[in-house]
Design a protein around this motif. Structure first.
Motif, PDB file in Angstrom:
ATOM      1  N   GLU A   1      33.776  63.570 -41.385  1.00 34.59           N
ATOM      2  CA  GLU A   1      34.173  63.369 -42.942  1.00 34.59           C
ATOM      3  C   GLU A   1      35.436  64.082 -43.204  1.00 34.59           C
ATOM      4  O   GLU A   1      36.118  63.732 -44.347  1.00 34.59           O
TER       5      GLU A   1
ATOM      6  N   ALA B   1      26.661  51.437 -52.912  1.00 32.87           N
ATOM      7  CA  ALA B   1      27.826  51.159 -51.740  1.00 32.87           C
ATOM      8  C   ALA B   1      29.035  50.931 -52.466  1.00 32.87           C
ATOM      9  O   ALA B   1      29.165  50.312 -53.663  1.00 32.87           O
TER      10      ALA B   1
ATOM     11  N   GLY C   1      30.507  54.373 -48.575  1.00 32.80           N
ATOM     12  CA  GLY C   1      29.477  54.911 -49.472  1.00 32.80           C
ATOM     13  C   GLY C   1      28.014  54.421 -48.516  1.00 32.80           C
ATOM     14  O   GLY C   1      27.027  54.363 -49.630  1.00 32.80           O
ATOM     15  N   VAL C   2      27.791  54.132 -47.448  1.00 28.84           N
ATOM     16  CA  VAL C   2      26.626  53.476 -47.115  1.00 28.84           C
ATOM     17  C   VAL C   2      25.543  54.465 -46.648  1.00 28.84           C
ATOM     18  O   VAL C   2      26.172  55.656 -46.145  1.00 28.84           O
ATOM     19  N   THR C   3      24.486  54.520 -47.081  1.00 27.81           N
ATOM     20  CA  THR C   3      23.401  55.451 -46.365  1.00 27.81           C
ATOM     21  C   THR C   3      22.690  54.518 -45.334  1.00 27.81           C
ATOM     22  O   THR C   3      22.633  53.614 -45.257  1.00 27.81           O
ATOM     23  N   PRO C   4      22.098  55.572 -44.432  1.00 23.14           N
ATOM     24  CA  PRO C   4      21.247  55.068 -43.155  1.00 23.14           C
ATOM     25  C   PRO C   4      20.149  54.197 -43.469  1.00 23.14           C
ATOM     26  O   PRO C   4      19.915  53.396 -42.727  1.00 23.14           O
ATOM     27  N   ASP C   5      19.546  54.132 -44.700  1.00 23.39           N
ATOM     28  CA  ASP C   5      18.443  53.412 -45.120  1.00 23.39           C
ATOM     29  C   ASP C   5      18.768  52.050 -45.617  1.00 23.39           C
ATOM     30  O   ASP C   5      18.028  51.059 -45.638  1.00 23.39           O
TER      31      ASP C   5
ATOM     32  N   THR D   1      30.758  48.395 -41.939  1.00 24.28           N
ATOM     33  CA  THR D   1      30.072  49.511 -42.819  1.00 24.28           C
ATOM     34  C   THR D   1      30.378  50.846 -42.238  1.00 24.28           C
ATOM     35  O   THR D   1      30.740  51.085 -41.277  1.00 24.28           O
TER      36      THR D   1
ATOM     37  N   LEU E   1      29.919  54.990 -42.419  1.00 22.13           N
ATOM     38  CA  LEU E   1      29.026  56.283 -42.539  1.00 22.13           C
ATOM     39  C   LEU E   1      30.072  57.458 -42.179  1.00 22.13           C
ATOM     40  O   LEU E   1      30.960  57.361 -41.336  1.00 22.13           O
TER      41      LEU E   1
ATOM     42  N   LEU F   1      22.868  59.834 -35.957  1.00 19.62           N
ATOM     43  CA  LEU F   1      23.004  58.371 -36.551  1.00 19.62           C
ATOM     44  C   LEU F   1      23.395  57.466 -35.605  1.00 19.62           C
ATOM     45  O   LEU F   1      22.909  56.195 -35.935  1.00 19.62           O
TER      46      LEU F   1
END
Length: 508
Positions: free
Chosen positions: A311, A364, A390-394, A408, A410, A421
């Motif tokens: 991050e 996203a 802004g992608v989430t793992p789900d 993508t 993360l 992850l």
């Protein structure tokens, strides 16, 4: 229109007539008994580039029978490894001589850039030569410590008749990851290429014949998964199936082959991460990520379609990848400077676009692209270079194989989260790690659930190094010695010297 590097110019000559692809069964090129053919329309140029025979159960049955007969009578497996290797090396020479012819037809059928087709087709010769070397160096084991009157031996013998089912994205390369190794082991084969890219496989049949491969040893049946692929994975005279393609089809083949307990080797999908730590050399990592997501139009099981970035550097790193993406040459696959060509079908392009739109709808952020790309003079079966953060793992875009030029992003905070992850996936084909700290790289490589882990590089491959996946990315291995041994059965031979065994039945 995005500020992109789009190339419409063409420098490679187009073929004057469609290539006529025919079955190759028992040493003879033939059309289908019912005369059926299918047209392949080039995704980049909209012309009929090839016409291929469409096989039925009759052609598949004939090819399996030819392979079975050729194996059982030993015309190939009974040859010395030296003689088998000589044929494989001749095929390698012919591949190099026909590189441009193969590359042009592959580019027009698949939409990939001509420079990548040349590398794939010409480079495949090295796989054939390496397989030839394995034929000559294959050996078993002996055990001479079992007692002075016992000698134990472990032999390695060809498994028998192998069905080889290949996909459309690397039709010549993936065939060459399988066929020469099966032939080197002494197996006989039946090959079914994708109906979308049949021609380079049919052309290889010409080279096999010219190289002196005995009739029936390799047979090629063109057509669709049903009925050709289905029969190749269920027929009792087939001893092994090796398949590259989608995980869904791989599961179906496993179930079908289970009825006769065939051996099954599968190279399936991937959702491959590159993990970029804060101490990574960012310019090299950004270039590798850009290559990893756009190579072969992103239609690659090894595509690094998701990156996991620390991050603290995420903003800087994404900006670097976006800047590089704008410089990648998209457009006419028949120009040697083009790096990203056409999407294989309109339906597949719609699927790619659907993943992107669904991610944006779910919150996203599009950093670049996200839509169809129109190339002047060639149409709109091209997709923009696309980066989604802004992608989430789900999200589906983070978990499923998009198979297009879509990246993508993360982020992670520490080593354990990066590993979590990475492994939070049903797939386990490949992974990459970028760090200047060798201890970080080694620790990640040990924990990543992937068949291949690259450190400070991406997609370097060699004929000597096995390839394959974990989890739902497949089973078994291709290339290297481990890939060669997939086509061998192990047989134990125990020999007693003299008459030293005490009788079991007492006669006096």
């Amino acid at each position: 229109m995005l500020d992109l590097n789009i190339l419409s110019e063409q420098t490679v000559d187009m073929p004057q007539t469609p290539y006529q692809a025919r079955h190759f069964i028992n040493g003879t090129f033939t059309d289908s008994a019912d005369g059926r053919k299918s047209d392949r329309v080039s995704p980049s140029h909209g012309i009929v580039v090839s016409q291929a025979a469409v096989g039925s159960e009759a052609e598949a049955e004939a090819a399996i029978n030819a392979a079975r007969t050729a194996f059982d009578d030993g015309r190939w497996s009974g040859l010395s490894a030296k003689d088998r290797a000589a044929v494989l090396n001749k095929v390698a020479d012919l591949i190099e001589q026909n590189e441009e012819r193969l590359a042009v037809i592959e580019t027009l059928e698949s939409g990939k850039p001509i420079s990548q087709s040349r590398g794939e087709c010409g480079g495949a010769a090295d796989l054939w030569r390496y397989a030839a070397s394995l034929a000559r160096t294959s050996h078993g084991d002996s055990h001479n410590t079992l007692g002075e009157d016992i000698l134990g031996m472990v032999l390695k013998e060809p498994i028998g008749v192998v069905s080889i089912i290949t996909p459309w994205n690397f039709p010549f390369w993936i065939l060459s990851q399988k066929l020469p190794f099966a032939l080197a082991a002494g197996c006989t084969c039946v090959v079914k290429p994708s109906e979308m890219t049949p021609s380079t496989t049919a052309m290889l049949g010409e080279m096999l014949q010219e190289a002196g491969l005995p009739a029936g040893v390799c047979n090629i049946v063109l057509g669709y998964g049903t009925p050709v692929g289905s029969l190749l994975s269920t027929h009792r005279d087939v001893d092994m199936v090796t398949f590259t393609g989608s995980t869904a089809v791989g599961k179906t083949i496993t179930k079908s082959a289970g009825e006769t307990l065939k051996k099954v080797a599968l190279e399936l999908g991937g959702k491959n991460p590159q993990v970029i730590f804060a101490d990574a050399e960012l310019d090299s990592a950004a270039d590798a990520v850009t290559f990893g997501v756009y190579f072969n139009v992103g239609q690659c099981c090894n595509s690094s379609s998701r990156i996991i970035v620390h991050e603290d550097i995420a903003g800087d790193f994404i900006a670097r990848v976006v800047a590089l993406s704008r410089k990648v040459v998209f457009g006419n696959p028949m120009h040697p400077d083009t790096q990203v060509g056409a999407i294989v079908t309109a339906d597949h392009q719609a699927k790619i676009d659907g993943y992107v739109k669904d991610a944006v709808d779910a919150g996203a952020e599009l950093c670049l692209g996200g839509g169809i790309l129109n190339v002047p003079g060639l149409g709109d079966q091209f997709y923009q270079p696309t980066i989604v953060r802004g992608v989430t793992p789900d999200m589906a875009i983070a978990r499923e194989e998009v198979f297009g030029p879509v990246l993508t992003v993360l982020t992670f905070r520490d080593f354990d989260e990066a590993v979590a992850l990475t492994n939070d996936s049903t797939y386990g084909l490949s992974a990459g790690v970028w760090s200047e700290n060798v201890h970080t790289c080694l620790a990640f490589a040990r924990k990543a659930q992937a068949g291949t882990v690259w450190t400070n590089t991406w997609m370097d491959g060699f004929p000597e190094v096995a390839f394959g996946g974990m989890k739902e990315s497949g089973q078994g291995r291709e290339i290297g010695r481990y890939g060669f041994e997939e086509f061998l059965e192990v047989k134990s031979l125990v020999m007693r010297i003299g008459r030293s065994r005490a009788p079991w039945v007492k006669t006096a």
